[in-house]
Design a protein around this motif. Sequence first.
Motif, PDB file in Angstrom:
ATOM      1  N   PHE A 133      64.664  13.198  -2.417  1.00 57.98           N
ATOM      2  CA  PHE A 133      64.373  12.398  -2.471  1.00 57.98           C
ATOM      3  C   PHE A 133      65.628  12.205  -3.647  1.00 57.98           C
ATOM      4  O   PHE A 133      65.041  12.303  -4.792  1.00 57.98           O
ATOM      5  N   HIS A 154      59.529   6.261   0.569  1.00 55.74           N
ATOM      6  CA  HIS A 154      58.913   7.154   1.120  1.00 55.74           C
ATOM      7  C   HIS A 154      56.943   7.491   0.765  1.00 55.74           C
ATOM      8  O   HIS A 154      55.868   7.949   1.508  1.00 55.74           O
ATOM      9  N   ASN A 164      63.915   6.032  -3.221  1.00 55.96           N
ATOM     10  CA  ASN A 164      63.700   6.089  -1.989  1.00 55.96           C
ATOM     11  C   ASN A 164      62.218   7.029  -2.354  1.00 55.96           C
ATOM     12  O   ASN A 164      61.491   6.782  -1.319  1.00 55.96           O
ATOM     13  N   ALA A 165      62.233   7.952  -2.928  1.00 58.62           N
ATOM     14  CA  ALA A 165      60.962   8.784  -3.076  1.00 58.62           C
ATOM     15  C   ALA A 165      59.553   7.932  -2.886  1.00 58.62           C
ATOM     16  O   ALA A 165      58.577   8.407  -2.548  1.00 58.62           O
ATOM     17  N   GLY A 204      59.497  15.016   2.421  1.00 58.17           N
ATOM     18  CA  GLY A 204      60.522  15.030   2.279  1.00 58.17           C
ATOM     19  C   GLY A 204      61.498  15.256   0.764  1.00 58.17           C
ATOM     20  O   GLY A 204      60.681  15.382   0.099  1.00 58.17           O
ATOM     21  N   SER A 235      67.491   9.298  -5.153  1.00 61.62           N
ATOM     22  CA  SER A 235      67.024   7.988  -5.628  1.00 61.62           C
ATOM     23  C   SER A 235      64.699   8.040  -5.797  1.00 61.62           C
ATOM     24  O   SER A 235      64.528   7.628  -4.962  1.00 61.62           O
TER      25      SER A 235
END
Length: 446
Positions: free
Chosen positions: A237, A246, A242-243, A235, A239
Motif C-alpha cells: 500500500f 490490512h 491502509n496498510a 499486500g 498509504s
Amino acid sequence: MKLYLDPGHGGTDPGGQGNGLIEKDIVLDIAQRVLSILTVDYEEVEVRMSRTSDISKSLNQRTNEANSWGADYYLSIHCNAFNGSARGYEDYIYSGLSDSSTTSHYRNIMHEEIMDMNQLPDRDRNKANFHVLRETAMSALLTENGFIDNDQDARLISDPPWRQRVAKAHVNGLERAFGLKRKQISGTLYKIIAGSFQSRENAEKRVAELESQGIEAFIIPFSAPNAQWFRVQAGAFASRENAEMHLEQVRNAGVEDAFIITEGSDTDNEESGGYSIAGKTYLSPELMDQYVKGINSGAPELGHYYLELGEYYGIRGDIAFAQAMHETDFFQFTATVQPEQNNFAGIGATGPDNHGANFDSPWEGVLAHIQHLYAYAVTAPLPEGYPRTDPRFDLVERGSAPAWVDLNGKWAVPGDQYGQSILDLYGRMIGESISTLQQIEENIGE
C-alpha cells in the motif's frame, strides 16, 4: 494480459537431475520469482501457474487449463540435461509456425532479454513439436535455462541471485513483448509480511490459509546468508493507514506475527525516476559483507570502504556496493575484469580486448567507483581530500544521471535495465538484512 506460467515437471516427474540439483525444484523457484515480480511491479497482469508446489500434473491438464482460462501467453520454464558437457540457454516455439509469426516475434524478444542477463552461452532459437507448444491455443514459449548436469551451468543454476536475474530477464521480455506497464509508486510503499520460512511447503501452507479467508498472498523467494528463505507477502500500500488496516485483517486471520516493512525513502528522486545516486548509506558494512559472503564465501570485505567513501562524497555507498556485486558477479569476476585489477565498477572495460582500468588496492578501486558515480550524479566540483583515481571522470557528462535508472545506456550499453538490475539486487540485500536482524533480535530474546 493473462499469463499461464508453467514450471515444468513436478511430483513423480523430477525432470533433469545433476550436481545435486533437480529440475522440478529449480524451475518452480524461477517461476515463483517471475510471479512475484509481475505481481509487485506491474499493472493489469493476471498470472495462473500450472503448479505452485511439488505436484504431478499431466501435459493435457496444463494445456487444457490454459486454453479454458483464455490465456494470452503460455510460458513454460525448464532446465536442460544431456551428457554433462553441453551447456547454455535455448528456447522453443512450435515447429509448425513460421519465422514471421506472432509467436516467433514474441520469442525473439524473450530470447534477447533472457540472454542479456543469464550469463550462459547462446544455443539459439529453436522449434519443436512439444505438447505444450502444439496444443496451446495461444502463443507459447518453452525456455531451457542451462544444463543442470553441466558443472559450469550448475554453479549458476544453484545460485539464488542468478535465478532471480533469470526470472527478471523473463519478465523484461514479457514487458517488451506485451507492453506491460509498471506500477507508478511514489514515496514509500508499505508491504504486509505474513511470515518468512525456510521451508517452501510451510510458506505455501501460509498462503493457502490466508487465501481460504479471502486474503490474497504470494511467495517471494530470497536468499539470506547461507540459507534459502520464502517470504509471504499479503499486500502492498502507498498509504500507511491502509496498510495498518490490512495488517489488522491479516492478524485477525491468525497470523499474529505479521508486520509492515517499508520500501522507499526521502532520498528518492521521483522526477529522475526513483532512487537517487546521491544520498545517505543505510546498510552497515557488516550487513553488506555478510550478504555477499552468503553467495561467494571468498568475496573481499569492502563494505567499510563503501560506507566511508560513500559518506565522504554523499553517494549511496550501499547501492554502489550492489552495483559492484552486479558488475563482478558477486566478486567472482567471471567476465572481462580480473580480481587483481581492483576494478569493482568495470571502469573502462569494453570487452575481451579491453579489461579496463587497474587500481593499486581495493580501497583505491572503491574510491574510483564512488568518484565515477559522483561525476554522473552531481555537477559540483570533486571534493578535496582524496586523490582523483577515476581515470574517466572528465569523460562523463556531469550530472547526466542523478538516479540509478539514469545510468541505463550510459554506464552499460545498451543496458536499458541496468539501473533496475542494481536496485533489484539492493532490494534483495535490504530484505535479507531485515531477516538477519530479526533473527538476531529473536536470539537476544531467547
